[in-house]
Design a protein around this motif. Structure first.
Motif: not given
Length: 320
Positions: A32-38, A48-51, A70-75, A90-94
């Protein structure tokens, strides 16, 4: 600050440090988390990619989430935090640290535990949007070390940065490495090494003269990896020099914004030096919580919202 008495008391299975660590790392799912990549381009030619994920209404508050080794923003631990904070306006910058977004980064260097210059660049980028008046940071493991080091080494923190939470933090990197090399952590260390070596092989295709097959074959432990690659690629003399200069422990006394550190007592990745009890007692800003349970980023909670996710939200929203 006086050390915080923890109220974390999970179900029986989650009192086992290995079960909680493995379940949370491999089996927990967050939907249920919709991420948009920048993608942001860096001055050194890298990226660097921000989700991003957003609150339902326009928000002036943003939380920066930083993953671990070795993680990422989809963990799950990132998505779980993002989901709760988005629902709380809150907006989130992962962040995906260099080379962690599914694509090999451009340079020979990548990310490491002390690379706070990248975090500083991301914060500067966020401020330049002029969308946010409040910035918060939540880091996990390596990401927690990054957040704490950034806060303690930087004399000119932006006024918009309000608070930091760090979870399962190896404040003393060498002390943590010593734990990871012990038999009790053999499976975790092997998994980390496998992923790191796979990435090094991908980087070898871009830099064949710098990374030889013989070098890769010589890596038997995480210490070997840091001696061969991490230290050399990032300007350190060797692994011990890297650990010494990148650990956040030395910077904790200089932190001057409200900060919460939560390190479980049964975290098998952390040695004694990773529990900065005396530093926290003398600090007007550091809140240290040492739950008996939790493993390494292995906290749980009802309705798939973990104890540390709730604690971070409460800490960020409470007025000091």
């Amino acid at each position: 600050m006086p050390n915080i008495h923890s109220l974390y008391n999970p179900p029986l299975l989650f009192k086992n440090n290995h079960f909680s660590t493995i379940y949370s790392g491999l089996f927990r799912k967050v939907n249920g988390v919709h991420q948009e990549r920048e993608r942001i381009l860096l001055e050194d030619g890298d990226f660097i990619d921000l989700d991003w994920s957003f609150a339902q209404k326009v928000s002036k508050k943003v939380i920066i989430l930083i993953h671990g080794l070795e993680g990422n923003a989809q963990r799950a631990y990132i998505l779980g935090s993002a989901k709760l904070f988005n629902a709380s306006d809150y907006d989130c910058c992962s962040i995906n640290l260099r080379g962690c977004s599914g694509e090999t980064n451009n340079l020979y260097r990548s990310y490491h535990s002390g690379a706070t210059e990248d975090l500083q660049t991301i914060i500067k980028h966020i401020l330049e949007t002029k969308k946010y008046t409040e910035i918060y940071i939540k880091g996990f493991s390596l990401g927690g070390n990054l957040a704490l080091k950034y806060a303690g080494e930087n004399k000119n923190l932006p006024s918009q940065l309000k608070k930091i939470v760090a979870i399962s933090v190896p404040c003393d990197l060498h002390n943590s490495l010593e734990q990871l090399l012990k038999f009790k952590n053999i499976l975790y260390a092997a998994r980390f090494k496998k992923h790191l070596v796979e990435k090094l092989k991908s980087k070898q295709k871009l830099f064949p003269q710098k990374i030889l097959d013989a070098d890769i074959n010589s890596i038997k432990t995480l210490l070997d990896f840091d001696n061969l690659y991490t230290s050399k690629a990032h300007g350190f003399t060797n692994a011990l020099d890297y650990y010494e200069k990148s650990n956040s422990l030395q910077f904790l006394p200089k932190i001057s914004i409200p900060t919460l550190i939560i390190n479980a007592k049964n975290d098998s990745f952390l040695g004694e030096n990773c529990y900065p009890i005396e530093i926290a007692k003398k600090s007007a800003y550091i809140n240290l919580e040492i739950p008996n349970y939790g493993g390494h980023v292995g906290f749980t909670g009802l309705k798939n919202i973990t104890y540390t996710e709730k604690r971070a939200l409460n800490f960020f929203t409470e007025t000091n």
